[in-house]
Design a protein around this motif. Structure first.
Motif, short mmCIF file in Angstrom:
data_model
loop_
_atom_site.label_atom_id
_atom_site.label_comp_id
_atom_site.label_asym_id
_atom_site.label_seq_id
_atom_site.Cartn_x
_atom_site.Cartn_y
_atom_site.Cartn_z
N MET A 82 0.98 -1.21 -0.17
CA MET A 82 0.02 0.14 0.04
C MET A 82 0.93 1.35 -0.12
O MET A 82 0.53 2.26 -0.81
CB MET A 82 -1.03 0.13 1.27
CG MET A 82 -1.73 1.28 1.11
SD MET A 82 -3.15 1.14 2.56
CE MET A 82 -2.31 0.35 4.01
N ARG A 83 1.93 1.20 0.82
CA ARG A 83 2.76 2.45 0.84
C ARG A 83 3.47 2.76 -0.55
O ARG A 83 3.70 3.95 -0.86
CB ARG A 83 3.96 2.03 1.80
CG ARG A 83 4.79 3.22 1.81
CD ARG A 83 5.81 3.04 3.11
NE ARG A 83 6.49 1.82 3.33
CZ ARG A 83 7.20 1.34 4.21
NH1 ARG A 83 7.18 2.23 5.27
NH2 ARG A 83 8.02 0.21 3.86
N GLN A 84 3.59 1.57 -1.41
CA GLN A 84 4.49 1.69 -2.63
C GLN A 84 3.25 2.16 -3.82
O GLN A 84 3.78 2.25 -4.88
CB GLN A 84 5.19 0.38 -3.04
CG GLN A 84 6.37 0.17 -2.07
CD GLN A 84 6.64 -1.12 -2.10
OE1 GLN A 84 6.26 -2.13 -3.11
NE2 GLN A 84 7.82 -1.56 -1.57
N GLY A 85 2.11 2.02 -3.44
CA GLY A 85 0.91 2.34 -4.52
C GLY A 85 0.68 1.29 -5.31
O GLY A 85 -0.16 1.33 -6.09
N LEU A 86 1.08 -0.02 -4.83
CA LEU A 86 0.69 -1.46 -5.54
C LEU A 86 -0.90 -1.72 -5.00
O LEU A 86 -1.44 -2.30 -5.86
CB LEU A 86 1.37 -2.51 -5.05
CG LEU A 86 3.05 -2.36 -5.45
CD1 LEU A 86 3.92 -3.56 -5.19
CD2 LEU A 86 3.27 -2.11 -7.12
N ILE A 87 -1.26 -1.07 -3.75
CA ILE A 87 -2.52 -1.33 -3.43
C ILE A 87 -3.25 -0.01 -3.16
O ILE A 87 -2.22 0.96 -2.26
CB ILE A 87 -2.59 -2.24 -1.92
CG1 ILE A 87 -2.03 -3.69 -2.36
CG2 ILE A 87 -4.05 -2.11 -1.25
CD1 ILE A 87 -1.85 -4.35 -1.01
N ASP A 88 -4.23 0.64 -3.53
CA ASP A 88 -4.64 1.69 -3.00
C ASP A 88 -4.97 1.88 -1.63
O ASP A 88 -4.80 2.78 -1.07
CB ASP A 88 -5.93 1.93 -3.94
CG ASP A 88 -5.78 1.97 -5.51
OD1 ASP A 88 -4.65 2.64 -5.77
OD2 ASP A 88 -6.53 1.51 -6.23
N MET A 89 -5.86 0.99 -1.03
CA MET A 89 -6.38 0.92 0.16
C MET A 89 -6.45 -0.48 0.77
O MET A 89 -6.22 -1.38 0.12
CB MET A 89 -7.97 1.41 0.02
CG MET A 89 -7.77 2.96 -0.51
SD MET A 89 -9.70 3.32 -0.72
CE MET A 89 -9.69 4.52 -1.90
N ALA A 90 -6.55 -0.29 2.34
CA ALA A 90 -6.74 -1.56 2.84
C ALA A 90 -7.36 -1.63 4.03
O ALA A 90 -7.56 -0.38 4.74
CB ALA A 90 -5.49 -2.16 3.13
N VAL A 91 -8.20 -2.60 4.31
CA VAL A 91 -8.67 -2.91 6.06
C VAL A 91 -7.50 -4.00 6.76
O VAL A 91 -7.71 -5.11 6.34
CB VAL A 91 -10.05 -3.21 5.92
CG1 VAL A 91 -10.32 -3.29 7.50
CG2 VAL A 91 -10.97 -2.10 5.21
N GLY A 92 -6.60 -3.35 7.41
CA GLY A 92 -5.48 -4.45 7.68
C GLY A 92 -5.47 -4.54 9.30
O GLY A 92 -5.98 -3.81 10.00
N SER A 93 -4.51 -5.40 9.66
CA SER A 93 -4.32 -5.94 11.12
C SER A 93 -2.92 -5.15 11.54
O SER A 93 -2.01 -4.97 11.02
CB SER A 93 -4.19 -7.33 10.80
OG SER A 93 -3.32 -7.69 12.19
N THR A 94 -3.32 -4.69 13.09
CA THR A 94 -2.24 -4.01 13.41
C THR A 94 -0.94 -5.38 13.69
O THR A 94 0.07 -4.81 13.58
CB THR A 94 -2.36 -3.89 15.04
OG1 THR A 94 -2.91 -4.89 15.78
CG2 THR A 94 -3.52 -2.66 14.88
#
Length: 344
Positions: free
Chosen positions: A92-104
């Motif tokens: 996500m940081r690199q822009g390969l993924i736009d958004m996420a609902v992620g785990s700590t």
């Protein structure tokens, strides 16, 4: 014979006409782009679980409130990172993924501050979780995420991780002595179970279920929703301990470049939809706890709930883990979290 004479428009007139056509085409493209922009959203679990349902709820709210200008396409099961959920934040940081609902837990290798939520027995109940995420400590965590190129928008909930095994009821640290427990790929989890006398074994979930079935490992730890939906009782897990040893909040987040390119109106839609989806999912998850627990008991699982004295024994047994990990997480952050828990 009648001869018709045709004359071409003047050069200036033709130029004006062409400019108008080009301008109109540009405006049309811009309008179409404004009407339909699709973004990828990564999640680890599908909508069979509250986690996946949270992402779908976010997508539904955004499409509705933007009147179709924004579409969030949810990709469950970590498929955008080839199943390696610990790479989700980096992607996500690199822009390969736009958004996420992620785990700590999954994002903690890139954001060490997120290990706060994995400190054993820091949060005894949901009120403590809410006090941390909704207060100074939660703000500090969001600042840490944003400093690494990702914009956090809202909290969700994967829940407290509970302990199951195939051997015996576990109500004291001594009951864990020598048991092989499958854990996620985090050094903090390794240290916690080692401090409790267990033999922590790191493996993916795809490998864990066969290992539980054959007895290669004795137990595992996961939220109650995962134990229920994934039917972990069917792989020999006869004993379940509700010990609330850590909580795994979810985070709705967006790649920084995607966020900065959005109009302010769409940013607000995206943020408010995340807040609403997160609150909806948190309430749903907590409301389902009793129903899930009843279903698990009906399937023959023996459930142990710790008394205050029993829980304190686990607290004492893992103090060394807090001492070891607090400097890595951040002294100020851990202290802010402890104050929030004490004042809840």
């Amino acid at each position: 014979m009648l001869i018709r004479r045709f004359s071409l428009p003047a050069a200036s007139s033709l130029s004006s006409t062409l400019s108008a056509v080009v301008l109109g085409a540009g405006l049309l493209c811009a309008a179409l782009n404004a009407q339909a922009r699709e973004y990828s959203v990564s999640t680890v679990l599908s909508d069979a679980f509250p986690w996946g349902q949270a992402a779908e709820k976010w997508a539904d709210l955004v499409e509705e409130r933007s009147e179709g200008r924004m579409t969030l396409r949810v990709y469950p099961n970590s498929q955008l990172v080839n199943g390696d959920q610990t790479r989700e934040f980096s992607a996500m940081r690199q822009g390969l993924i736009d958004m996420a609902v992620g785990s700590t837990i999954n994002w903690s290798p890139q954001v060490p501050e997120l290990n706060l939520f994995s400190l054993p027995f820091l949060m005894p109940d949901t009120e403590a979780v809410d006090a941390i995420t909704g207060g100074e400590a939660g703000d500090m965590v969001f600042e840490a995420i944003e400093s690494r190129g990702v914009i956090p928008l809202a909290w969700g909930e994967n829940g407290f991780r509970e302990l199951s095994n195939s051997r015996q009821p576990i109500t004291s640290p001594e009951d864990l002595d020598g048991l092989k427990i499958r854990v996620v790929g985090s050094p903090l989890f390794q240290d916690t179970f080692t401090a409790l006398g267990a033999n922590p074994t790191q493996m993916s979930w795809a490998d864990a279920k066969p290992a539980l079935t054959t007895g290669a490992v004795d137990g595992q730890e996961n939220p109650l929703s995962v134990f229920d939906v994934a039917r972990i009782d069917q792989v020999g897990q006869k004993y379940l301990t509700l010990w609330h040893y850590m909580n795994d909040p979810l985070i709705f987040a967006v790649n920084r470049q995607v966020w900065e390119q959005l109009p302010e109106e769409d940013r607000e839609i995206l943020r408010q939809a995340a807040l609403d989806a997160g609150q909806w999912e948190i309430e749903m998850s907590r409301e389902q706890k009793d129903e899930r627990l009843a279903a698990i008991k009906e399937r023959g699982v023996e459930v142990s709930e710790l008394s205050a004295e029993q829980r304190q024994a686990f607290v004492e047994a893992t103090r060394s883990v807090h001492e070891q990990w607090t400097p890595q997480i951040g002294e100020e952050l851990v202290e802010a979290a402890r104050r929030a828990v004490d004042k809840r």
